[in-house]
Design a protein around this motif. Structure first.
Motif, PDB file in Angstrom:
ATOM      1  N   GLN A 109      52.740  47.807  36.481  1.00 21.29           N
ATOM      2  CA  GLN A 109      54.183  47.916  36.245  1.00 21.29           C
ATOM      3  C   GLN A 109      54.995  47.753  37.523  1.00 21.29           C
ATOM      4  O   GLN A 109      56.196  47.442  37.458  1.00 21.29           O
ATOM      5  CB  GLN A 109      54.498  49.266  35.601  1.00 21.29           C
ATOM      6  N   LEU A 110      54.350  47.938  38.680  1.00 19.68           N
ATOM      7  CA  LEU A 110      55.065  47.810  39.950  1.00 19.68           C
ATOM      8  C   LEU A 110      54.724  46.504  40.672  1.00 19.68           C
ATOM      9  O   LEU A 110      55.598  45.892  41.291  1.00 19.68           O
ATOM     10  CB  LEU A 110      54.737  48.999  40.854  1.00 19.68           C
ATOM     11  N   LEU A 111      53.456  46.082  40.612  1.00 16.48           N
ATOM     12  CA  LEU A 111      53.059  44.881  41.354  1.00 16.48           C
ATOM     13  C   LEU A 111      53.670  43.625  40.768  1.00 16.48           C
ATOM     14  O   LEU A 111      54.062  42.711  41.518  1.00 16.48           O
ATOM     15  CB  LEU A 111      51.521  44.766  41.359  1.00 16.48           C
ATOM     16  N   GLY A 112      53.757  43.557  39.429  1.00  9.52           N
ATOM     17  CA  GLY A 112      54.334  42.365  38.809  1.00  9.52           C
ATOM     18  C   GLY A 112      55.788  42.151  39.204  1.00  9.52           C
ATOM     19  O   GLY A 112      56.157  41.053  39.678  1.00  9.52           O
TER      20      GLY A 112
ATOM     21  N   THR B  75      46.328  36.268  43.008  1.00  9.49           N
ATOM     22  CA  THR B  75      47.780  36.142  42.814  1.00  9.49           C
ATOM     23  C   THR B  75      48.203  36.700  41.465  1.00  9.49           C
ATOM     24  O   THR B  75      49.388  36.648  41.130  1.00  9.49           O
ATOM     25  CB  THR B  75      48.206  34.669  42.920  1.00  9.49           C
ATOM     26  N   ASP B  76      47.257  37.208  40.694  1.00 10.68           N
ATOM     27  CA  ASP B  76      47.540  37.764  39.372  1.00 10.68           C
ATOM     28  C   ASP B  76      47.805  39.258  39.512  1.00 10.68           C
ATOM     29  O   ASP B  76      46.929  40.009  39.948  1.00 10.68           O
ATOM     30  CB  ASP B  76      46.352  37.508  38.451  1.00 10.68           C
ATOM     31  N   PRO B  77      48.998  39.740  39.158  1.00 11.41           N
ATOM     32  CA  PRO B  77      49.294  41.184  39.311  1.00 11.41           C
ATOM     33  C   PRO B  77      48.363  42.073  38.504  1.00 11.41           C
ATOM     34  O   PRO B  77      47.988  43.155  38.953  1.00 11.41           O
ATOM     35  CB  PRO B  77      50.746  41.293  38.831  1.00 11.41           C
ATOM     36  N   ASP B  78      47.975  41.630  37.320  1.00 15.55           N
ATOM     37  CA  ASP B  78      47.089  42.462  36.501  1.00 15.55           C
ATOM     38  C   ASP B  78      45.704  42.595  37.145  1.00 15.55           C
ATOM     39  O   ASP B  78      45.115  43.686  37.167  1.00 15.55           O
ATOM     40  CB  ASP B  78      46.961  41.865  35.101  1.00 15.55           C
ATOM     41  N   GLU B  79      45.178  41.488  37.659  1.00 13.91           N
ATOM     42  CA  GLU B  79      43.886  41.550  38.329  1.00 13.91           C
ATOM     43  C   GLU B  79      43.967  42.395  39.586  1.00 13.91           C
ATOM     44  O   GLU B  79      43.061  43.192  39.881  1.00 13.91           O
ATOM     45  CB  GLU B  79      43.407  40.142  38.668  1.00 13.91           C
ATOM     46  N   ALA B  80      45.039  42.242  40.350  1.00 15.69           N
ATOM     47  CA  ALA B  80      45.216  43.054  41.549  1.00 15.69           C
ATOM     48  C   ALA B  80      45.323  44.532  41.194  1.00 15.69           C
ATOM     49  O   ALA B  80      44.807  45.400  41.916  1.00 15.69           O
ATOM     50  CB  ALA B  80      46.454  42.596  42.311  1.00 15.69           C
ATOM     51  N   ALA B  81      45.973  44.854  40.084  1.00 17.16           N
ATOM     52  CA  ALA B  81      46.116  46.250  39.673  1.00 17.16           C
ATOM     53  C   ALA B  81      44.761  46.851  39.306  1.00 17.16           C
ATOM     54  O   ALA B  81      44.477  48.011  39.621  1.00 17.16           O
ATOM     55  CB  ALA B  81      47.080  46.346  38.497  1.00 17.16           C
ATOM     56  N   VAL B  82      43.903  46.069  38.637  1.00 17.10           N
ATOM     57  CA  VAL B  82      42.579  46.569  38.263  1.00 17.10           C
ATOM     58  C   VAL B  82      41.766  46.898  39.509  1.00 17.10           C
ATOM     59  O   VAL B  82      41.131  47.965  39.609  1.00 17.10           O
ATOM     60  CB  VAL B  82      41.852  45.533  37.385  1.00 17.10           C
ATOM     61  N   ILE B  83      41.768  46.004  40.482  1.00 17.68           N
ATOM     62  CA  ILE B  83      40.980  46.211  41.701  1.00 17.68           C
ATOM     63  C   ILE B  83      41.515  47.397  42.490  1.00 17.68           C
ATOM     64  O   ILE B  83      40.760  48.263  42.952  1.00 17.68           O
ATOM     65  CB  ILE B  83      40.993  44.936  42.553  1.00 17.68           C
TER      66      ILE B  83
END
Length: 711
Positions: free
Chosen positions: A413-416, A378-386
């Motif tokens: 910048q987009l997922l969050g 549920t973390d946008p930053d973690e999702a962006a890394v993956i």
């Protein structure tokens, strides 16, 4: 009981893993060559209690890394000097003739009568009468004694004892497998001495009775032993464990699926040691003597350092390596010891679908499960890394700050903002529109953020809009990669609205069996991208698990295009996380040249199959290094005769042997040479064989071994 093998195999979603109706029958296995002890006809405990008890009581001594320990008989480190059979038999015959000659000379008096002096000194005068019964007995007894002494002497000289051991009854008894003797009650694993020592006598008696009656299988034994480990670690109470065993016997502490075995087994497994046999070490001079002729097996202790198998198509990667390992890991999952994810092309020989709890068939409309594009986070930053690793990981350069970091920033910048407005991450079509910079979705996001008062996320969105279209912006590249998934064949997949049943690799906290079928025909680039996604999610999920005693393994049947700088760094971290990966490649050319060395260095178990190219063999030869060995140089020098008699002898010898008389000079020296050269790996590995080096999680090493994968 809610033990290590009883937790529900769920991810971050509410849909449970489907449970099969009951344990399938185990079909009979084809017979193998005679071994010690003999291989049971079916899974231990499937029908006959005596077969299970024999399997359980079979010795499993400690052995070198990779040795099949079931019924193993350790060999010495160095090969004993073995006299050739022809020389041994001829020497024995000559020694017998020498003994016969000595006795004949003694009997006929050619050597004098000195050997009778002890007899004359011991016999009283009263026994010296001719034809006295006492004198006859004593004299012939003395003759037998002297003959025995002569026989013992020539027997030692002729090595009769070695002939007896090599060709006599001792050799016959070793060739016939014997029954395993029943151990003492306090050492009998079938009596569960650990439970008795802890005071759980009733539970131990119930399990022992099930074992004797044939109700217990090898998976049951491993599963209950795993649950008992949870009691010893304080995770569960002894009363709960005892109550479950008394109520259900060998079926206690079940796997969430309810299965107690796989529908079919092809490989040979030993769940006591956790090994699966993959072949036999060849009786080759390049193999250490202690390994020659022994079975070779893999288990979590070796897979915890990861495995890389390289070989062309048809060399046996899937059938001889991936299929047995997947089967073994599924058995470990049923025993509550492991969680496994098997990734391969649709239709690959990775076992029956009934052997898995979750089967994700990407691109197949009949698939029950979907794949979570964001790994359940549920973390946008973690999702962006993956997601950045999956989309652009193969485009990164070796130094930090490459495309992966920029791709991560663009996606974050987009997922969050999207999650803040919609409460979920975007689906594939929505993400593609955002990366393309479509004005409608971006304006909708901006309005939603203003209404929610998310000023910080508004600044993120403004930064993304300013970067669009500038030189070096990776948004367009990411949009092109996402477009590979925005196809009609994948329309029902990667849904984030909650209408599908997505599987998340967060479920690796539980003993789950997962198979992911990737589309190949017409979607090769998408398949490689999804494989990178699964690998990135796996390395991110296993590093944050609470229970690292549960071994987690990812099996990639084809890792082409999957190896990236971040993937190599992730593999290096798996050993400390109680996890490993199994990667197969057709050639190392599928890995970028700068990453081949780091990949081979990060992997602990390396396998080169037959048919390898010389340039691939060169990489393996470098990572396996060199060793000191003894080199023997033999020089033949012709002998020149100077006398007429010598010349005549040399002429006669040349006529008889056809060769000139020579004197041989042998020079022995220590040299450093490659364990396996590139040429040997390319041309000296027979079909159906492989060269395998091993490293355990404890740091034990096994040198490169020539292994017959068909044995």
């Amino acid at each position: 009981m809610d033990g290590d093998g009883t937790r529900d195999a769920r991810g971050t979603h509410a849909n449970p893993v489907p449970r099969p109706a009951g344990p399938p029958e185990v079909p009979a296995k084809p017979p193998e060559a005679p071994a010690v002890p003999p291989r049971p006809a079916r899974a231990p405990g499937a029908s006959d209690g005596s077969a299970f008890l024999t399997w359980l009581r079979t010795p499993r001594p400690q052995a070198l890394p990779g040795v099949w320990r079931f019924g193993h008989r350790p060999r010495p480190e160095e090969e004993a000097e073995r006299v050739p059979g022809r020389q041994l038999l001829s020497g024995a015959v000559i020694a017998f003739l020498v003994g016969w000659l000595i006795w004949s000379l003694l009997w006929n008096g050619y050597l004098g009568g000195w050997w009778l002096l002890p007899l004359y000194a011991m016999i009283p005068d009263s026994w010296a009468e001719p034809h006295s019964f006492a004198s006859v007995v004593v004299v012939y007894a003395y003759y037998v004694l002297i003959a025995g002494i002569v026989m013992v002497g020539v027997g030692r000289l002729g090595r009769w004892g070695e002939i007896w051991r090599r060709y006599g009854p001792p050799a016959w008894r070793r060739a016939v497998p014997g029954a395993v003797p029943a151990p003492a009650p306090e050492e009998d694993p079938a009596a569960w001495p650990a439970l008795r020592a802890a005071g759980a006598h009733d539970a131990a008696e119930r399990l022992a009775a099930d074992a004797r009656s044939g109700l217990m299988r090898d998976v049951d034994h491993a599963r209950i032993a795993r649950a008992w480990q949870g009691v010893q670690r304080g995770r569960h109470s002894l009363a709960t464990f005892t109550g479950a065993v008394l109520s259900h016997g060998s079926a206690a502490c079940p796997h969430p699926s309810g299965a107690r075995d796989l529908p079919v087994r092809q490989a040979r497994h030993d769940l006591v040691t956790g090994q699966v046999r993959i072949g036999t070490a060849a009786d080759d001079a390049r193999n250490p003597y202690a390994y020659r002729g022994t079975g070779l097996a893999l288990g979590p202790d070796l897979l915890g350092t990861s495995l890389l198998a390289v070989g062309p198509a048809g060399s046996g990667k899937t059938g001889s390596v991936v299929r047995p390992l997947s089967e073994s890991l599924c058995l470990h999952a049923l025993a509550g010891r492991a969680a496994v994810v098997v990734v391969g092309a649709a239709g690959a020989d990775l076992g029956l679908a009934d052997a898995y709890d979750v089967v994700v068939r990407i691109g197949n409309p009949d698939s029950v499960y979907d794949l979570d594009l964001y790994g359940g986070t549920t973390d946008p930053d973690e999702a962006a890394v993956i997601l950045a690793e999956a989309l652009a990981g193969d485009l990164t350069d070796q130094h930090q700050g490459g495309d992966t970091r920029r791709s991560t920033t663009v996606l974050a910048q987009l997922l969050g903002p999207f999650r803040a407005v919609h409460g979920r991450f975007p689906g594939v079509p929505e993400l593609r529109q955002l990366l393309d910079g479509a004005p409608g979705p971006l304006a909708e996001l901006r309005a939603g953020l203003r209404a929610a008062g998310q000023e910080s996320l508004l600044r993120e969105l403004d930064a993304r809009e300013r970067q669009q279209g500038r030189p070096g912006d990776v948004g367009g590249v990411l949009a092109d990669r996402v477009a590979l998934l925005d196809r009609p064949a994948f329309a029902p997949f990667f849904d984030t609205s909650g209408q599908s049943r997505p599987f998340s690799l967060k479920a690796l906290d539980h003993p789950v069996r997962v198979r992911i079928d990737l589309p190949q025909r017409g979607h090769a680039d998408a398949s490689r991208m999804l494989a990178r996604l699964v690998l990135a999610q796996f390395t991110a999920s296993v590093s944050v698990r609470e229970d690292r005693s549960l071994f987690a393994c990812l099996v990639l049947d084809d890792a082409s295009g999957v190896v990236t700088p971040e993937a190599v760094r992730g593999v290096q971290r798996l050993r400390s996380a109680g996890a490993g990966v199994v990667l197969t490649l057709r050639t190392l050319d599928d890995v970028p040249r700068p990453l081949r060395g780091p990949l081979l260095g990060a992997i602990g178990c390396r396998m080169a199959l037959s048919g390898l190219t010389p340039w691939d063999g060169q990489d393996f030869a470098e990572v396996w290094g060199k060793e000191w060995t003894e080199a023997r140089d033999v020089t033949d020098r012709q002998i020149i005769a100077e006398t007429p008699a010598g010349k005549a002898v040399h002429m006669l010898r040349r006529v008889i042997t056809g060769k000139a008389p020579t004197a041989r000079a042998v020079t022995v020296r220590q040299v450093e040479r490659e364990r396996w050269s590139a040429s040997e790996l390319a041309h000296a590995v027979p079909a159906g064989h492989a060269v395998l080096s091993l490293t355990s999680v404890k740091g034990e090493h096994a040198p490169p071994l020539l292994v017959d994968l068909r044995g």
